[in-house]
Motif scaffolding. Structure first.
Motif, mmCIF file in Angstrom:
data_model
loop_
_atom_site.group_PDB
_atom_site.id
_atom_site.type_symbol
_atom_site.label_atom_id
_atom_site.label_comp_id
_atom_site.label_asym_id
_atom_site.label_seq_id
_atom_site.Cartn_x
_atom_site.Cartn_y
_atom_site.Cartn_z
ATOM 1 N N VAL A 2 9.054 -16.670 -22.792
ATOM 2 C CA VAL A 2 10.408 -15.806 -22.653
ATOM 3 C C VAL A 2 11.121 -16.815 -23.644
ATOM 4 O O VAL A 2 10.691 -18.256 -22.634
ATOM 5 C CB VAL A 2 10.765 -15.917 -21.667
ATOM 6 C CG1 VAL A 2 12.248 -15.262 -21.790
ATOM 7 C CG2 VAL A 2 10.094 -14.964 -20.552
ATOM 8 N N GLN A 53 15.218 -9.482 -23.894
ATOM 9 C CA GLN A 53 15.762 -9.399 -22.819
ATOM 10 C C GLN A 53 17.355 -9.148 -23.492
ATOM 11 O O GLN A 53 17.993 -7.789 -22.678
ATOM 12 C CB GLN A 53 15.467 -10.022 -22.092
ATOM 13 C CG GLN A 53 15.968 -10.176 -20.565
ATOM 14 C CD GLN A 53 15.899 -12.216 -20.356
ATOM 15 O OE1 GLN A 53 16.196 -13.223 -20.576
ATOM 16 N NE2 GLN A 53 15.752 -11.880 -18.965
ATOM 17 N N LEU A 91 10.011 -7.950 -16.349
ATOM 18 C CA LEU A 91 8.959 -7.552 -17.337
ATOM 19 C C LEU A 91 8.186 -7.350 -16.444
ATOM 20 O O LEU A 91 7.690 -8.509 -16.252
ATOM 21 C CB LEU A 91 9.001 -9.067 -17.627
ATOM 22 C CG LEU A 91 8.102 -9.607 -19.153
ATOM 23 C CD1 LEU A 91 8.988 -8.625 -19.971
ATOM 24 C CD2 LEU A 91 8.025 -11.006 -19.573
ATOM 25 N N TRP A 131 10.817 -5.010 -20.996
ATOM 26 C CA TRP A 131 11.433 -5.368 -20.283
ATOM 27 C C TRP A 131 12.575 -4.068 -19.692
ATOM 28 O O TRP A 131 12.924 -3.201 -20.112
ATOM 29 C CB TRP A 131 12.846 -6.676 -20.692
ATOM 30 C CG TRP A 131 12.560 -7.944 -20.974
ATOM 31 C CD1 TRP A 131 12.229 -7.998 -21.914
ATOM 32 C CD2 TRP A 131 13.123 -8.369 -20.088
ATOM 33 N NE1 TRP A 131 11.818 -9.341 -21.960
ATOM 34 C CE2 TRP A 131 11.560 -9.567 -20.441
ATOM 35 C CE3 TRP A 131 13.109 -9.153 -18.340
ATOM 36 C CZ2 TRP A 131 11.945 -10.818 -20.323
ATOM 37 C CZ3 TRP A 131 12.820 -10.220 -18.442
ATOM 38 C CH2 TRP A 131 12.210 -11.433 -19.251
ATOM 39 N N GLY A 173 17.252 -6.028 -18.307
ATOM 40 C CA GLY A 173 16.801 -6.680 -18.387
ATOM 41 C C GLY A 173 16.321 -7.811 -17.366
ATOM 42 O O GLY A 173 16.040 -9.327 -17.546
#
Length: 521
Positions: A339, A323, A370, A363, A367
């Motif tokens: 995550v 990310q 997702l 991602w 970012g």
């Protein structure tokens, strides 16, 4: 002749491997203790299980066609595998055929008392045959509908007009087994490929290269104080951001870092079992990997040391994606997505909602969102701002193998184009999604077998897709029309674009790698 259970297990294991069911093959291999059998896999030819089944069918057909007295009877029509293990069905079909044969010739008296032989074709076209005919007509109608769907209003274009002739493709041969992955160097026209022959290769496809050269990166392990080939698949590879280093992951449990001249720079050994995925972060100082040992690892690229190992999944980790330079997401056969962040002991966020294994996660370029895809046939969009998914996209009718975001949208090099998500499925279709609306923009339906890979061109205007129908299709993302099409010699595992967007690379199940130079079309 007889089979031991070990031999049957090995044939099934090899079939799963050859069919691309890598996760299933690994699990089956563990549970059936394949590694403990004394079978020499090198002596087992490709497609051995199918070959044996086919020969068994032919033997069964021959057996049925010989009567109890040894005389040859009328051969039953070709058996299916299910028929062969259902003798009652075969017997009833043969009886029906014998009755029809007797009815074909029937003697009747005409009005003058003379005998006539009438071929009762109407009689032989009895209800059973009529039903079969109707089924075939129905099948044909279904095929016609399918063909119309294959044309698809959103796909447009004539296949012959877009077909790339074989002479326009550069075919790269050298791998001795299927080629699972390929990736272009981000700064030069070097194409990396990874194969089941336990090698990765770097092909020089630059214009100043007279003929494509190849560097062979042999994946070896230490055995008895000497280096021997690992004999394991290279499962994943990724270039760092400036194109100076290539990372590879293997079924032998090691990640490796190579220079562009083919020198092994580091061996990263912390996973216990096959590595399924690995990625460099944008800065190029860390590598992230996912393994069958249920863990994900952040590696220090300079030292080759494990910086942090994360053990939050309860089953094999299948994919990872950064990310930021220090945070990432991972997914697993345990149906969960976590995550995680460097130097943080627990996941900073966990997403649950899929009802089958999660195959891939990505991602978006910023970012913020997702995307995940699963064997549960759904595609889900997640945000760090909420626990439940933002969108639950249900349109595919089989497993979704992979997903890719377009390199477009706010904050990218292509800010004026809408952000699009592409999904590739075993239902033979590719779908393009407007994620903001949660709507499918185009359904791309020209493929006829499972689609394993999709890739956007750097400007986001085109999408390449690769399928086990041996075809690479290139589509307009704006109109959904098929722009170019090329048929290779093996099922396509991976497609990728070079940094300039004028070459498409692809890797295939028959060991071939090929490059389409779009400037020549």
């Amino acid at each position: 002749m007889s089979f031991s259970s070990d031999e049957v297990n090995f044939l099934v294991y090899r079939y799963l491997q050859e069919s691309g069911f890598q996760h299933s093959a690994y699990t089956f291999g563990i549970e059936s203790h394949i590694s403990q059998s004394n079978i020499n896999g090198a002596l087992v030819p490709p497609a051995a299980l199918l070959s044996i089944l086919q020969k068994g069918l032919q033997y069964t057909e021959a057996e049925i066609s010989i009567g109890g007295d040894g005389t040859e009877q009328r051969m039953v029509e070709s058996l299916s595998l299910i028929d062969a293990v259902m003798p009652d069905v075969v017997a009833s079909r043969q009886n029906q055929q014998n009755q029809q044969k007797q009815q074909v010739k029937t003697e009747v008296q005409d009005t003058n008392g003379e005998e006539e032989i009438i071929i009762l074709s109407v009689v032989t076209s009895n209800v059973g045959v009529g039903v079969a005919m109707n089924e075939r007509v129905g099948d044909r109608e279904g095929m016609e509908v399918d063909e119309q769907q294959q044309q698809g209003s959103s796909t447009g274009g004539s296949a012959s007009a877009v077909e790339i002739p074989a002479s326009k493709a550069t075919v790269l041969r050298g791998h001795e087994s299927e080629v699972f992955i390929c990736a272009w160097n981000p700064t030069t026209d070097l194409l990396a490929s990874g194969s089941g022959d336990s090698t990765a290769r770097i092909w020089d496809m630059s214009d100043n290269s007279q003929a494509p050269s190849q560097l062979v990166l042999r994946h070896c392990i230490q055995k008895g104080g000497t280096e021997v080939p690992s004999n394991k698949d290279v499962t994943s590879l990724d270039w760092n951001c400036d194109g100076t280093l290539l990372a590879t992951g293997s079924y032998d449990g090691y990640a490796r870092i190579w220079t562009t001249n083919g020198t092994l720079a580091s061996t990263l050994g912390q996973h216990k079992g096959p590595i399924f995925a690995l990625k460099w972060n944008k800065r190029g100082n860390f590598i992230l990997s996912a393994g069958v040992d249920k863990t994900t690892i952040i590696w220090d690229a300079a030292s080759g040391q494990c910086t942090q190992q994360f053990s939050f999944h309860s089953a094999p980790a299948l994919d990872v994606d950064w990310q930021t330079n220090t945070s990432f997401a991972s997914c697993s056969t345990d149906q969960c997505i976590h995550v995680c962040k460097l130097n943080v002991d627990k996941p900073v966020k966990s997403f649950q909602g899929h009802t089958n294994e999660v195959n891939a996660i990505k991602w978006d370029p910023q970012g913020h969102l997702l995307a995940s895809c699963s064997d549960d046939m759904t595609l889900k969009i997640w945000s760090m701002k909420q626990d439940t998914c933002v969108h639950d996209l249900q349109a595919h009718c089989k497993e979704i193998y992979t997903i890719k975001w377009s390199p477009t949208g706010p904050g990218t090099h292509n800010p004026n184009m809408n952000l699009i998500l592409a999904s590739a499925s075993f239902d033979s279709t590719v779908r393009l999604w407007d994620v903001e609306r949660g709507a499918c923009i185009h359904t791309l339906t020209k493929h006829t077998e499972p689609v394993y890979s999709v890739a956007f061109s750097p400007d986001g205007k085109f999408l390449a897709s690769g399928s086990f129908d041996k075809c690479v299709h290139i589509w307009s993302t704006q109109s959904g029309q098929l722009v170019h099409s090329y048929k290779g010699t093996g099922g396509i595992f991976e497609v990728c674009w070079n940094s300039r967007g004028d070459k498409v690379g692809a890797s295939a199940s028959d060991g071939s790698v090929f490059v389409l130079d779009l400037r020549k079309l």
